[in-house]
Design an enzyme around this catalytic site. Structure first.
Site, short mmCIF file in Angstrom:
data_model
loop_
_atom_site.label_atom_id
_atom_site.label_comp_id
_atom_site.label_asym_id
_atom_site.label_seq_id
_atom_site.Cartn_x
_atom_site.Cartn_y
_atom_site.Cartn_z
N PHE A 147 0.84 -1.20 0.00
CA PHE A 147 0.00 0.00 0.00
C PHE A 147 0.86 1.24 0.00
CE2 PHE A 147 -1.88 3.48 2.47
CZ PHE A 147 -3.07 3.69 1.79
N GLY A 177 0.10 5.37 0.42
CA GLY A 177 -0.95 6.34 0.69
C GLY A 177 -0.77 6.98 2.05
N LEU A 226 4.19 -0.95 3.65
CA LEU A 226 3.56 0.36 3.70
C LEU A 226 4.54 1.46 3.32
CD1 LEU A 226 1.70 0.01 7.12
CD2 LEU A 226 0.72 -0.31 4.84
N GLU A 227 4.17 2.26 2.33
CA GLU A 227 4.93 3.48 1.99
C GLU A 227 3.97 4.63 2.21
OE1 GLU A 227 5.97 6.67 0.76
OE2 GLU A 227 5.48 5.96 -1.26
N LEU A 228 4.20 5.38 3.29
CA LEU A 228 3.21 6.34 3.76
C LEU A 228 3.73 7.77 3.66
CD1 LEU A 228 2.03 4.16 6.78
CD2 LEU A 228 1.15 4.19 4.44
#
EC number: 1.2.1.9
Length: 506
Positions: free
Chosen positions: A243, A245, A267-269
């Site tokens: 994901f 976001g 996760l790349e947030l």
């Protein structure tokens, strides 16, 4: 050369429908409106997947895609990726025009994203069959208990990947998930952002023509409404969720992932990226880079420059240079080459940023050096804004504009004398993606690297710097796991050990 606001490939992709288990099918849910982000006019309708179609994609990925992709020879995976790279390069301007329409990108930014995606496919092809950390072989005889034993450790596909891509780089960041999945031997389901779903369907045609149409269950590309989004993260059978976001959504996905926490989540947030300009730095080079990195993409990047820390010895000159550079940023029709300032993704996003800017400017010590306004209420445009913060970083970071992710065209300037205090200020925040520092001092560069609690520290460039081949990921609220083709392939793989008793072999 200016880009066209029409794209025959886009129109063809919308007419073809969704990609479900490698086949083009009609969407069974109400369509999404495709909005031109420059004019805010609805220019087309995008087919979307129903809950039943999402479930069918998961089933096909598990029952057909996992065995088919795992058994696909390495050379065939490489051929698919190279073919996709070549086809995307050939369709460069069609894709760039579509990006300009659905994402509001300028001509230069749109073409630049396609060039990067072409390279990302190629990097994934080059990485097929290699592992940075999961493949090794050795002998165990150094201890008497291991005499006569050897081992091989090798990566195997993790299984079905659910890939959820953001709106800001809807082609390249989709390829950063699809490409490593193919290279690792995993089937993949892509959910594009509802704000930018059309270019994902164009990618589906490229993947099918590159050879995946002949691999059962290998890929699905499914635009969907927000109400059905949880099906991409909670359906049994999904082995890994990738994901990109917001932190709120990302950590919520991790908390609700299927399998009682056994489903892997990458996760790349978000972030509120800082750039530090130290004493003795090249002010002209630093301010030129910061002006571009803070306002390109309308600041809609998780590593867009947001907070700038200027050493007091160079702060007046740097402030003057940034004020001049930001005021002169080229504005106008995003279809024309050279234009830098683009619209934001939606009027709602622009209104949220405008509220944060207004809140900051109402606080003591904040002042607008450039911009600070929203030219037209109801639009998705916020003027490029440069703000001077109060001397106290405590006061400055009490403002949400500094402390939270702005995700828009705004840069805030802070002045400092103590570099270690800047590191403490940055570390005190919730984010940990990338920080950039401009300095002539090798000692200061090493201090930054050793002290900053970041996924990456960029020396003598902006934190917005990302090469597609490099490892990329954050800590704290900014995520976990790594992207970058070879690193994502490892994320999409699981190691398996073969232990060999050589004494019993014929």
């Amino acid at each position: 050369m200016a880009l066209s606001r029409t794209s025959s490939a886009l129109n063809s992709a919308l007419a073809s429908g969704l990609w479900l288990a490698g086949r083009a099918v009609a969407g069974a849910a109400p369509p999404l409106a495709l909005v031109d982000k420059h004019s805010l006019e609805t220019v087309a309708e995008v087919p979307t997947a129903s809950a039943d179609q999402i479930a069918s994609a998961v089933t096909a990925g598990v029952t057909e895609g996992k065995p088919a992709m795992a058994s696909l020879p390495l050379a065939a995976r490489r051929d698919v990726l190279n073919a996709a790279s070549g086809a995307l390069a050939a369709a460069r301007d069609d894709f760039a025009s579509a990006l300009m329409i659905e994402a509001g990108k300028t001509a230069d930014a749109a073409r630049g994203e396609i060039d990067r995606a072409v390279a990302t496919f190629r990097l994934c092809a080059d990485a097929v069959g290699s592992s940075r950390s999961l493949e090794e072989a050795g002998r165990l005889g150094a201890h008497p208990s291991g005499a006569g034993y050897e081992y091989v450790r090798r990566p195997f596909p993790i299984g079905l990947i659910s890939a959820i891509a953001p709106f800001n780089f809807p082609v390249n960041l989709a390829v950063h998930k699809i490409g490593p999945a193919i290279a690792a031997g995993c089937p993949v389901i892509l959910k594009p952002s509802p704000a930018t779903p059309a270019t994902a369907l164009m990618l589906g045609k490229i993947l099918a023509d590159a050879g995946l149409a002949d691999v059962p269950g290998s890929f699905s590309i499914l635009p969907a409404h927000d109400d059905d989004a949880p099906l991409f993260t909670s359906s049994p059978g999904i082995d890994c969720i990738s994901f990109t976001g917001s932190p709120k959504v990302g950590w919520g996905i991790k908390a609700s992932a299927p399998g009682a926490g056994r489903t892997k989540v990458v996760l790349e947030l978000g972030g509120n990226a800082a750039a530090i300009v130290d004493a003795g730095a090249d002010v002209a080079a630093a301010t030129s880079a910061i002006a571009r990195a803070g306002f390109g993409q309308a600041g809609q990047s998780c590593i867009s420059v947001q907070n700038v820390f200027l050493h007091s010895s160079i702060a007046p000159a740097a402030t003057d240079a940034l004020t001049t550079a930001v005021a002169a940023l080229p504005r106008g029709d995003p279809a024309e080459p050279g234009v830098v300032c683009a619209p934001m993704i939606s009027p709602a996003a622009a209104a949220a940023l405008a509220d944060k800017i207004s809140d900051a400017l109402a606080r003591p010590g904040f002042s607008a050096l450039v911009g600070g306004d929203r030219p037209q209420q109801g639009s998705n445009v916020v003027s490029p804004t440069l703000i001077a913060a109060p001397p106290s970083t405590t006061d400055a970071f009490d403002a949400p504009l500094c402390a939270e992710e702005a995700f828009g065209p705004v840069v805030i300037l802070h002045t400092f004398d103590d570099l270690d205090a800047v590191f403490d200020t940055i570390n005190a925040g919730p984010f940990g993606l990338q920080t950039g520092i401009f300095t002539p001092s090798l000692a200061a560069a090493h201090r930054a690297f050793n002290k900053l609690d970041m996924g990456g520290v960029v020396i003598n460039d902006v934190p917005t710097t990302r090469m597609d081949a490099m490892p990329y990921g954050g800590v704290k609220d900014s995520g976990e796991g790594f992207e970058g083709p070879t690193y994502a392939i490892d994320e999409f793989s699981v190691p398996r050990l073969m232990l060999i008793n050589t004494g019993s072999l014929l």
